[in-house]
Design an enzyme around this catalytic site. Structure first.
Site, PDB file in Angstrom:
ATOM      1  N   SER A  66      12.062   0.183 -56.843  1.00 24.28           N
ATOM      2  CA  SER A  66      10.626   0.444 -56.772  1.00 24.28           C
ATOM      3  C   SER A  66       9.786  -0.703 -56.241  1.00 24.28           C
ATOM      4  CB  SER A  66      10.113   0.860 -58.149  1.00 24.28           C
ATOM      5  OG  SER A  66      10.550   2.166 -58.460  1.00 24.28           O
TER       6      SER A  66
ATOM      7  N   TYR B 217       3.693   6.833 -64.577  1.00 21.90           N
ATOM      8  CA  TYR B 217       4.520   6.397 -63.447  1.00 21.90           C
ATOM      9  C   TYR B 217       5.270   7.588 -62.860  1.00 21.90           C
ATOM     10  CZ  TYR B 217       7.431   3.160 -60.758  1.00 21.90           C
ATOM     11  OH  TYR B 217       8.042   2.464 -59.742  1.00 21.90           O
ATOM     12  N   SER B 218       5.038   7.863 -61.588  1.00 23.87           N
ATOM     13  CA  SER B 218       5.685   8.996 -60.932  1.00 23.87           C
ATOM     14  C   SER B 218       6.123   8.600 -59.533  1.00 23.87           C
ATOM     15  CB  SER B 218       4.728  10.193 -60.852  1.00 23.87           C
ATOM     16  OG  SER B 218       5.289  11.233 -60.081  1.00 23.87           O
ATOM     17  N   ASN B 219       7.415   8.648 -59.294  1.00 16.86           N
ATOM     18  CA  ASN B 219       7.940   8.319 -57.967  1.00 16.86           C
ATOM     19  C   ASN B 219       7.409   9.268 -56.895  1.00 16.86           C
ATOM     20  OD1 ASN B 219       9.904   6.045 -58.393  1.00 16.86           O
ATOM     21  ND2 ASN B 219      10.725   7.494 -59.862  1.00 16.86           N
TER      22      ASN B 219
ATOM     23  N   GLY C 184      12.084  -3.002 -60.108  1.00 19.06           N
ATOM     24  CA  GLY C 184      12.746  -1.883 -59.460  1.00 19.06           C
ATOM     25  C   GLY C 184      14.095  -1.585 -60.075  1.00 19.06           C
TER      26      GLY C 184
END
Length: 363
Positions: free
Chosen positions: A87, A182-184, A318
């Protein structure tokens, strides 16, 4: 896409860090022995097979490592080794988006659908996507990510549209702008936005705007490439009860949310340039680290933390199967820290090793 070390030690690929205290900075030099002890604690606990770190404290700079680069081998972790940064990719993508904003090509407070009609809920703004306040369901929560399950999809080539569909088939987690989560998915949207505005693949924008100008020659956006070129440590986990290597995988499953490969040296160059204002215009430089009441610990692609000792730091963590990483700096870039850990087949608890590292480097 977090892995064990991220989940149990840093939690930064999934959660923002806790903010306490008031910003300050200690000027004493870092004790390399304490750093080494903390790294050894991580590997000896079984929380990681190998770990490498880069520390900068003013003019004091050094790298350190612990563990091995391969299972059942004495080969040390290469201190110039490449690894999947997960990330941390988001900070690169956010930087490009903010550059486009500085050029007047995108309005942060405009709805995404102004540029990509019909893509997502029409209320969601560009800023909300970058800050994880959009409410978009995190598509990775719909993926089979346990080792036994992921083995079945590790080489699948994903399109961003497929990843987005995993999210948009679900209702929003909350009304846009009302909460932080938190959302990819947000950074899949950001990647598509960059492509729409520039007319090129998002990786080309990252390369032309950041990698080439900063000469980050060991950093790449791999797309569907399954291997890691150059020196690198191998990563493992347990599949069907046996140790299995997870170094090779198709990172398109993370796309603009977490597919990049880099080194501690390149990330140090990047975060130094970013914190010193070399990559963004003044207005966008203020935006990237701006937090809100809804998002008190996350700016635009940038996690913000004040350590218990009072030192303010920002950066990103990440995680992707096999690799866990961290990139942190004080806002003035005088103190910086980059770390990568490769997973092994065993599970371990490193205790307070990561806290010890942060305390020694920044406090």
């Amino acid at each position: 896409m977090g892995i064990r070390l991220v989940a149990t030690v840093t939690a930064t690929s999934l959660l923002a860090l806790t903010t306490v205290g008031v910003a300050s900075a200690d000027t004493s030099s870092v004790d390399r022995k304490v750093v080494q002890q903390a790294l050894d604690q991580i590997t000896q606990s079984g929380a990681a097979l190998g770990v490498q770190a880069r520390v900068t404290d003013g003019r004091q700079r050094f790298t350190a490592g612990s563990g091995t680069a391969e299972l059942n081998s004495d080969r040390p972790v290469p201190q110039n080794g490449r690894y999947r940064v997960g990330s941390i990719t988001k900070t690169f993508v956010s930087t490009v988006t903010l550059q486009l904003a500085g050029e007047g090509k995108v309005d942060l407070d405009a709805p995404v659908v102004r540029y990509l009609p019909g893509l997502i809920d029409g209320r969601i703004t560009v800023r909300q996507v970058l800050q994880h306040t959009s409410g978009l369901f995190n598509y990775t929560n719909a993926l089979p990510l346990s080792p036994d399950e992921f083995e079945q999809i590790r080489y699948k080539n994903w399109s961003p549209q497929e990843l987005l569909a995993l999210s948009t088939s679900k209702p929003l987690d909350f009304e846009p702008g009302t909460q932080w989560n938190y959302s990819n998915t947000n950074y899949v949207v950001a990647g598509l936005l960059i492509e729409k505005i520039t007319g090129n693949p998002y990786e080309k924008a990252v390369e032309q705007r950041i990698l080439k100008p900063l000469r980050l020659n060991d950093t790449e956006v791999p797309g569907g490439k399954v291997g890691i070129s150059g020196p690198h440590a191998r990563a493992y986990w347990t599949v069907a009860g046996k140790p299995s290597e997870i170094t090779r995988l198709n990172p398109s499953v993370a796309w603009a949310a977490g597919e990049m490969i880099s080194t501690t040296r390149d990330l140090d160059t990047f975060v130094t340039a970013l914190s010193s204002g070399k990559l963004l215009k003044p207005a966008q430089q203020q935006e990237i680290s701006k937090t809100t009441a809804v998002s008190p610990e996350y700016g635009l692609g940038l996690q913000v933390q004040t350590l218990p000792c009072g030192t303010k730091v920002w950066g990103h963590g990440g995680g992707i199967p096999g690799y866990s990483s961290e990139m942190m700096t004080t806002p003035d870039s005088k103190k910086r820290f980059e770390l990568n850990a490769t997973s092994g087949p065993t599970e371990g608890n490193p205790g307070g090793a990561f806290t010890k590292l942060l305390t020694e480097v920044f406090c």
